[in-house]
Each structure stands twice: as C-alpha cells, then as structure tokens.
Enzyme design. Structure first.
Site, PDB file in Angstrom:
ATOM      1  N   TYR A 158     -19.727  14.018  18.892  1.00 29.12           N
ATOM      2  CA  TYR A 158     -18.951  15.234  18.582  1.00 29.12           C
ATOM      3  C   TYR A 158     -17.492  14.931  18.233  1.00 29.12           C
ATOM      4  CZ  TYR A 158     -16.691  15.321  23.201  1.00 29.12           C
ATOM      5  OH  TYR A 158     -15.928  15.018  24.290  1.00 29.12           O
TER       6      TYR A 158
ATOM      7  N   TYR B 249      -8.926  22.935  23.637  1.00 30.10           N
ATOM      8  CA  TYR B 249      -8.706  21.680  24.371  1.00 30.10           C
ATOM      9  C   TYR B 249      -7.336  21.080  24.032  1.00 30.10           C
ATOM     10  CZ  TYR B 249      -9.777  17.035  26.248  1.00 30.10           C
ATOM     11  OH  TYR B 249      -9.759  15.865  26.938  1.00 30.10           O
TER      12      TYR B 249
ATOM     13  N   GLU C  92       0.813  -1.223   0.000  1.00 30.47           N
ATOM     14  CA  GLU C  92       0.000   0.000   0.000  1.00 30.47           C
ATOM     15  C   GLU C  92       0.841   1.265   0.000  1.00 30.47           C
ATOM     16  OE1 GLU C  92      -2.828  -0.393  -0.810  1.00 30.47           O
ATOM     17  OE2 GLU C  92      -3.964  -1.859   0.344  1.00 30.47           O
TER      18      GLU C  92
ATOM     19  N   HIS D 178     -12.500  -2.715   2.884  1.00 26.99           N
ATOM     20  CA  HIS D 178     -11.061  -2.862   3.131  1.00 26.99           C
ATOM     21  C   HIS D 178     -10.662  -2.483   4.562  1.00 26.99           C
ATOM     22  CE1 HIS D 178      -6.786  -2.067   1.305  1.00 26.99           C
ATOM     23  NE2 HIS D 178      -6.717  -2.441   2.568  1.00 26.99           N
TER      24      HIS D 178
ATOM     25  N   HIS E 199      -6.984  -2.752   9.295  1.00 27.05           N
ATOM     26  CA  HIS E 199      -8.271  -3.372   8.964  1.00 27.05           C
ATOM     27  C   HIS E 199      -9.083  -3.441  10.254  1.00 27.05           C
ATOM     28  CE1 HIS E 199      -6.411  -5.575   5.232  1.00 27.05           C
ATOM     29  NE2 HIS E 199      -6.229  -4.266   5.214  1.00 27.05           N
TER      30      HIS E 199
ATOM     31  N   HIS F  18      -2.532   2.667   8.550  1.00 26.10           N
ATOM     32  CA  HIS F  18      -3.605   1.932   7.866  1.00 26.10           C
ATOM     33  C   HIS F  18      -3.846   0.634   8.633  1.00 26.10           C
ATOM     34  CE1 HIS F  18      -5.912  -0.384   5.061  1.00 26.10           C
ATOM     35  NE2 HIS F  18      -4.916  -1.205   4.762  1.00 26.10           N
TER      36      HIS F  18
END
Ligand code: 13P
Length: 215
Positions: A118, A213, A78, A160, A99, A97
C-alpha cells in the site's frame, strides 16, 4: 528564515546521508532545492565528502532551459531533469536522484513498481513508472523523467536509477528511502513467487487514509 548557506549545507548533508544509508554510492546521484528564482544543485563529479557549501551551483528557472549557472564548479550533469521538475511541478521544492540498488535493478528490467504494497500510494497513485532510456544528462532524459512523474512524486529511470521529489528536502529524502524500500520488497517478492497486486480501490482507500495520517 533559513539562510542560503544553510540550504547549501543541508544539500551536502543529504548527499552524505544517501551514501551512508546505501541509497547511493560514490559521486553518483545529485540533489537540488528550489531557492528564490532558481535552484541550488550539487556540482558534477565531486565526492560528497569533499563538497563545501560554496561549491553548490545556482541555476535560474525563469525563461528557457539555457543552462546559465553560477558558481565555482559546473552543476550536476543531470541539472536538466532537476530543472524540468522544479519548473513544471510547483508543488515540489526538492529533487533527489540516486542510483539506489533495488530501484536500479527494476529499472534495468524496465519494470515499473505496481501496487505490491500500500505504500506505493505515497508516490501519488497505484504505481511508480519507469521512464524510457536516454543518455545521462540529456534533455531527452529530462523530458522522459517529467512524463514518467506525471501525477507522481517519483519515478525509475531506465537502466539508470530513480528520482524522488518533495515539498521539502526532508520529504524528498524520506520518499527516496521509502521508494528504495518498496523496490527491495518488490524484487524480493518476485524471487519467491508471483506478487499479489492491490486493486485501484485498495489504493484509493489508502490515499484517503493517508490524508489523515499526515504523510
Ligand atoms: P553528477 O556527478 O554530474 O551529478 O552525475 C551523477 C549521476 O548520477 C548522473 O546520472
């Protein structure tokens, strides 16, 4: 200054952490970190417990997407979406990345995550989009991921998984965990009834508060 070897080790530590905390499993998933004029990325198909810093591949970001890489192991299949994101989004220095089960559940349904909580604002707006589908490792998938992440720091990948990016590996990992938590909450609420979705104004106010924050 953190050394290249330390960055390579931190990438491996983050991969092991994402498998330990249920965000990912097996050799799925991959992580990259911007380094000098390129990116450091996990090698393809190597179990994280067997990975050592020298196995992390290096790919250059200059020029076109040629796929020239350095290292003893082939980079993640990837690498193209890591390359696209780090090339075109200079505010990011790390891409995760995975799964992740709940993100992937929604991605199988091709459902974006709306403003059901939120915390969606953590990803830059009032939703987290789901990209279209293309075979893993393709440039088409990389292009669709980049589009789905426009003005956002994360996306789902159809059938994916998910991608989360940050200005540091720590921030990208934090976002990955937050995204999976949000996906779980959304999936669970869908099972019980019809989720109430926050308005654009609610999310705008959240974004203003988040500035203070510190997220
Ligand atoms: P790699 O082992 O090549 O990184 O691939 C894992 C994966 O998740 C493909 O989408």
């Amino acid at each position: 200054m953190i050394s290249e070897t330390d960055i390579r080790q931190r990438i491996i530590d983050a991969c092991r952490e994402m498998n330990r905390n249920g965000l990912n499993q097996g050799t799925s998933g991959n992580i990259s970190v911007r380094f000098e004029d390129g990116l450091l990325i996990t090698p393809t198909a190597i179990p994280y417990d067997e990975m050592s810093p020298d196995m992390i591949s290096k790919i250059y970001l200059s020029g076109d997407m040629t796929g020239n890489w350095e290292g003893p192991k082939e980079p993640s299949s990837e690498w193209r979406f890591h390359w696209q994101i780090l090339k075109h989004r200079p505010e990011f220095n790390a891409v995760v990345h995975a799964h992740a089960p709940y993100c992937t559940t929604l991605a199988i349904l091709r459902k974006p995550i709306p403003a059901c909580h939120y915390m969606v604002a953590v990803f830059g707006g009032n939703d987290v989009r789901c990209s279209g589908y293309s075979t893993f490792g393709t440039k088409e998938l990389a292009d669709m991921a980049l589009t789905a992440m426009e003005d956002r720091s994360a996306c789902l990948l159809a059938n994916h998984g998910m991608i989360a990016a940050g200005d540091s590996l720590k921030q990208a990992m934090w976002r990955a965990v937050e995204l999976e938590t949000l996906a779980r909450q959304y999936c669970q609420s869908l099972q019980l009834g019809e989720p109430v979705i926050l308005s654009e104004d609610d999310i705008r106010k959240t974004l203003e508060r988040m500035d203070d924050y510190g997220v």
